[in-house]
Design a protein around this motif. Sequence first.
Motif, PDB file in Angstrom:
ATOM      1  N   ARG A  97       0.299  -1.123   0.104  1.00  0.00           N
ATOM      2  CA  ARG A  97      -0.068  -0.042   0.217  1.00  0.00           C
ATOM      3  C   ARG A  97       0.802   1.376   0.251  1.00  0.00           C
ATOM      4  NH1 ARG A  97      -2.906  -2.909   4.153  1.00  0.00           N
ATOM      5  NH2 ARG A  97      -1.585  -2.321   5.648  1.00  0.00           N
ATOM      6  N   GLY A  98       2.383   0.870   0.307  1.00  0.00           N
ATOM      7  CA  GLY A  98       3.136   1.827  -0.220  1.00  0.00           C
ATOM      8  C   GLY A  98       3.037   2.843   1.352  1.00  0.00           C
ATOM      9  N   GLU A  99       2.993   2.308   2.472  1.00  0.00           N
ATOM     10  CA  GLU A  99       3.223   2.513   3.920  1.00  0.00           C
ATOM     11  C   GLU A  99       4.632   2.820   4.181  1.00  0.00           C
ATOM     12  OE1 GLU A  99       0.185   0.661   6.378  1.00  0.00           O
ATOM     13  OE2 GLU A  99      -1.604   1.694   5.167  1.00  0.00           O
ATOM     14  N   LEU A 100       5.294   1.906   4.172  1.00  0.00           N
ATOM     15  CA  LEU A 100       6.710   1.829   3.849  1.00  0.00           C
ATOM     16  C   LEU A 100       7.735   2.283   2.730  1.00  0.00           C
ATOM     17  CD1 LEU A 100       6.486  -1.457   5.038  1.00  0.00           C
ATOM     18  CD2 LEU A 100       6.914   0.715   5.995  1.00  0.00           C
ATOM     19  N   VAL A 101       8.553   2.712   3.192  1.00  0.00           N
ATOM     20  CA  VAL A 101       9.725   2.408   2.471  1.00  0.00           C
ATOM     21  C   VAL A 101      10.283   1.945   1.258  1.00  0.00           C
ATOM     22  CG1 VAL A 101      11.647   5.146   1.577  1.00  0.00           C
ATOM     23  CG2 VAL A 101       9.766   5.300   3.487  1.00  0.00           C
ATOM     24  N   SER A 102      10.329   2.062   0.114  1.00  0.00           N
ATOM     25  CA  SER A 102      11.711   0.645  -0.070  1.00  0.00           C
ATOM     26  C   SER A 102      12.716   1.880  -0.903  1.00  0.00           C
ATOM     27  CB  SER A 102      10.939   0.136  -1.873  1.00  0.00           C
ATOM     28  OG  SER A 102      11.689  -0.604  -2.555  1.00  0.00           O
ATOM     29  N   MET A 103      13.448   0.560   0.401  1.00  0.00           N
ATOM     30  CA  MET A 103      14.865   2.116  -0.113  1.00  0.00           C
ATOM     31  C   MET A 103      15.970   1.517  -1.431  1.00  0.00           C
ATOM     32  SD  MET A 103      15.354   3.474   2.739  1.00  0.00           S
ATOM     33  CE  MET A 103      16.592   4.016   2.051  1.00  0.00           C
ATOM     34  N   MET A 104      15.988  -0.962  -0.998  1.00  0.00           N
ATOM     35  CA  MET A 104      16.986  -1.323  -2.401  1.00  0.00           C
ATOM     36  C   MET A 104      15.783  -2.785  -2.829  1.00  0.00           C
ATOM     37  SD  MET A 104      20.291  -0.204  -1.218  1.00  0.00           S
ATOM     38  CE  MET A 104      20.921   0.519  -1.018  1.00  0.00           C
ATOM     39  N   HIS A 105      15.788  -3.122  -2.910  1.00  0.00           N
ATOM     40  CA  HIS A 105      15.089  -4.665  -3.335  1.00  0.00           C
ATOM     41  C   HIS A 105      15.625  -5.249  -1.577  1.00  0.00           C
ATOM     42  CE1 HIS A 105      13.339  -8.267  -5.307  1.00  0.00           C
ATOM     43  NE2 HIS A 105      14.836  -9.563  -4.377  1.00  0.00           N
ATOM     44  N   GLY A 106      14.093  -6.084  -1.226  1.00  0.00           N
ATOM     45  CA  GLY A 106      14.328  -6.389   0.166  1.00  0.00           C
ATOM     46  C   GLY A 106      14.477  -5.668   1.240  1.00  0.00           C
ATOM     47  N   ILE A 107      14.314  -4.165   1.006  1.00  0.00           N
ATOM     48  CA  ILE A 107      14.876  -4.162   2.302  1.00  0.00           C
ATOM     49  C   ILE A 107      13.802  -2.455   2.806  1.00  0.00           C
ATOM     50  CG2 ILE A 107      16.496  -2.425   3.560  1.00  0.00           C
ATOM     51  CD1 ILE A 107      18.291  -3.964   2.456  1.00  0.00           C
TER      52      ILE A 107
ATOM     53  N   ARG B 155      20.096   5.017   2.646  1.00  0.00           N
ATOM     54  CA  ARG B 155      21.238   4.395   1.418  1.00  0.00           C
ATOM     55  C   ARG B 155      21.927   4.121   1.931  1.00  0.00           C
ATOM     56  NH1 ARG B 155      22.743   7.872  -2.201  1.00  0.00           N
ATOM     57  NH2 ARG B 155      22.205   9.819  -1.200  1.00  0.00           N
ATOM     58  N   ILE B 156      23.396   3.963   3.189  1.00  0.00           N
ATOM     59  CA  ILE B 156      24.857   3.543   3.810  1.00  0.00           C
ATOM     60  C   ILE B 156      24.181   2.738   4.083  1.00  0.00           C
ATOM     61  CG2 ILE B 156      26.565   3.342   5.171  1.00  0.00           C
ATOM     62  CD1 ILE B 156      26.455   6.658   4.192  1.00  0.00           C
ATOM     63  N   ALA B 157      22.946   2.672   5.707  1.00  0.00           N
ATOM     64  CA  ALA B 157      22.588   1.756   6.182  1.00  0.00           C
ATOM     65  C   ALA B 157      21.949   0.032   5.474  1.00  0.00           C
ATOM     66  CB  ALA B 157      21.132   2.235   7.339  1.00  0.00           C
ATOM     67  N   ALA B 158      21.317   1.438   4.508  1.00  0.00           N
ATOM     68  CA  ALA B 158      19.849  -0.154   3.353  1.00  0.00           C
ATOM     69  C   ALA B 158      21.602  -0.783   2.853  1.00  0.00           C
ATOM     70  CB  ALA B 158      19.334   1.023   2.408  1.00  0.00           C
ATOM     71  N   ALA B 159      22.198  -0.695   1.995  1.00  0.00           N
ATOM     72  CA  ALA B 159      23.093  -1.135   1.460  1.00  0.00           C
ATOM     73  C   ALA B 159      24.136  -1.913   2.277  1.00  0.00           C
ATOM     74  CB  ALA B 159      24.320   0.312   0.346  1.00  0.00           C
ATOM     75  N   ALA B 160      24.260  -1.540   3.522  1.00  0.00           N
ATOM     76  CA  ALA B 160      25.080  -2.407   4.885  1.00  0.00           C
ATOM     77  C   ALA B 160      24.270  -3.932   5.002  1.00  0.00           C
ATOM     78  CB  ALA B 160      25.239  -1.419   6.326  1.00  0.00           C
TER      79      ALA B 160
ATOM     80  N   GLY C 218      22.351  -2.354  -8.034  1.00  0.00           N
ATOM     81  CA  GLY C 218      21.042  -1.339  -7.977  1.00  0.00           C
ATOM     82  C   GLY C 218      20.865   0.151  -8.297  1.00  0.00           C
ATOM     83  N   GLU C 219      19.490   0.950  -8.289  1.00  0.00           N
ATOM     84  CA  GLU C 219      19.622   1.795  -8.572  1.00  0.00           C
ATOM     85  C   GLU C 219      20.621   2.911  -7.827  1.00  0.00           C
ATOM     86  OE1 GLU C 219      16.030   5.581  -8.495  1.00  0.00           O
ATOM     87  OE2 GLU C 219      15.497   3.385  -7.784  1.00  0.00           O
ATOM     88  N   HIS C 220      20.931   2.466  -5.699  1.00  0.00           N
ATOM     89  CA  HIS C 220      21.093   3.130  -4.951  1.00  0.00           C
ATOM     90  C   HIS C 220      22.732   2.521  -4.481  1.00  0.00           C
ATOM     91  CE1 HIS C 220      18.233   5.690  -4.614  1.00  0.00           C
ATOM     92  NE2 HIS C 220      17.361   4.632  -4.226  1.00  0.00           N
ATOM     93  N   VAL C 221      23.068   1.296  -5.824  1.00  0.00           N
ATOM     94  CA  VAL C 221      24.206   0.641  -4.720  1.00  0.00           C
ATOM     95  C   VAL C 221      24.914   0.689  -5.973  1.00  0.00           C
ATOM     96  CG1 VAL C 221      25.214  -1.629  -4.250  1.00  0.00           C
ATOM     97  CG2 VAL C 221      22.951  -0.337  -2.767  1.00  0.00           C
ATOM     98  N   ARG C 222      26.297   0.558  -6.080  1.00  0.00           N
ATOM     99  CA  ARG C 222      27.312   1.031  -6.902  1.00  0.00           C
ATOM    100  C   ARG C 222      28.433  -0.081  -6.862  1.00  0.00           C
ATOM    101  NH1 ARG C 222      32.723   2.319  -9.582  1.00  0.00           N
ATOM    102  NH2 ARG C 222      32.791   1.621 -11.180  1.00  0.00           N
ATOM    103  N   VAL C 223      28.350  -1.914  -7.452  1.00  0.00           N
ATOM    104  CA  VAL C 223      29.225  -2.912  -7.151  1.00  0.00           C
ATOM    105  C   VAL C 223      30.434  -2.109  -7.951  1.00  0.00           C
ATOM    106  CG1 VAL C 223      29.629  -5.138  -7.124  1.00  0.00           C
ATOM    107  CG2 VAL C 223      27.449  -4.378  -6.597  1.00  0.00           C
ATOM    108  N   PHE C 224      31.132  -2.209  -7.211  1.00  0.00           N
ATOM    109  CA  PHE C 224      32.689  -2.214  -8.144  1.00  0.00           C
ATOM    110  C   PHE C 224      34.085  -3.597  -7.446  1.00  0.00           C
ATOM    111  CE2 PHE C 224      37.133   0.039  -7.513  1.00  0.00           C
ATOM    112  CZ  PHE C 224      37.356   0.610  -8.286  1.00  0.00           C
ATOM    113  N   ARG C 225      33.954  -4.120  -8.739  1.00  0.00           N
ATOM    114  CA  ARG C 225      35.062  -5.323  -8.429  1.00  0.00           C
ATOM    115  C   ARG C 225      36.065  -4.898  -8.062  1.00  0.00           C
ATOM    116  NH1 ARG C 225      31.048  -9.125  -7.554  1.00  0.00           N
ATOM    117  NH2 ARG C 225      29.186  -8.909  -8.789  1.00  0.00           N
TER     118      ARG C 225
END
Length: 327
Positions: free
Chosen positions: A22-32, A46-51, A119-126
Motif C-alpha cells: 500500500r506504500g506505507e513503507l519506503v522501498s529503500m532497495m530490493h527487499g529492504i 541509503r548507506i544503512a540499506a546497502a550495509a 541497483g539504483e542506489h548501489v554500485r558494485v565495484f569489483r
Amino acid sequence: MPWLLRTAQLGAHRVSRAAATRGELVSMMHGIWGLPGVLASDADARIAAAALRLVPDCVIGGWAAARLFERAADPDSEATVFTGEAWYEHRAQDRRDLGETACARVMVCAPRAARLRPGEHVRVFRSVVRADEWTVVDGIPVTTPVRTAFDLARLWREPAAVVALDRLIHLGVVDLTEIRALTVARHRWRGRPSALQVLDRVDGGAESPQESALRMLWLDAGLPRPRCNSVVRDPDGAFVARVDLLDPELGVVGEYDGAHHASAERRGDDARRQQALEELGLVVVRATATDLATDQAASAWQRRLRRAYRRQRVRPDHVRRWHVTPL
C-alpha cells in the motif's frame, strides 16, 4: 537499524507485507524497507540499506565510508563534504556510472566471485579489499581511511577528489603520506595516474569545500600555489589577520566570503581587516558562491586574480612589510 527492515523481518516487527504494497513503507532497495519517516534519498539511510545487503568479503567504500569517518571525526560540523549528492559520483568510462539522479550510489567493494547485484542506489565495484584495508564504523564494515582516500583519488573527478581528500586530511582521518605510499605501491591499479595528479593538488590546510574549490581556480589560473589559512602579522609581529589563501612572496590574498559574511557587522569587520592587510602592502581578491557557480564566473574571478598579481609585480613602492606564520 530498527528503522530499516528486510522483507523477512516485517512480521517479527508486526508490520504486514500489505503495508509495503500500500506504500506505507519506503522501498529503500530490493527487499529492504524503511519505516514511515525514513526518506529514500537520505544518505545515511541509503548507506544503512546497502550495509544490510552485504555478503561476505564485501564492504562499503567511497563517499559512504568517508561520510562515516567525517561524522565520527567532526559530528557537529555544518561543513559536511560527503553528502551523497550525485555530483560526487566516481570517475567512470561508462557514462551510466555517472547517473542522472540527485543521489550518488553507495559504492560496495566486492571481489569478482561475490554474488552481489548492483541497483539504483548501489554500485558494485569489483575490487579486492585486503584484511588490513577494512574496519567497522557504527557497526558497518567499511574500507579503512587510507583505502577510502585512495579510492576517492583514483575514481572521482579531480575537483571533487581534491575537495574530498582535503577534508579527510584536515580532519586528521588520514595522512597524505599514507595515501601517497599506498598509491605508489599499487602498480597497474585502475585510476592510479589520476590519483597521483590529485595528490599533487591536495592541501589539508583547507577548512571548507569552498576554500578547496577556490584554491583549484587559483592553480588552474597558472599562478603559484597559495598557502591555506596562514596568519599575517605586521613588522612588529602583531596579529593582523588569518587569510584563506595567500601567496606569501608577492602578497596576494584570496578570501572566500560565505553566507555568514552577509551581515552588516561582518561586512564592517571584513572591510577593516582588508584595509589593515592593504596597509601592509598586500592585495585582497574576494570571492563568493557566485564566483564558483559557473565556468564563466570562475574565469572572471581568475582574471581578477591575475590582475592582482600584475599590480603587485609592477608596484614601484612594493616592499614586503608583512610576516607569515602557519595556522
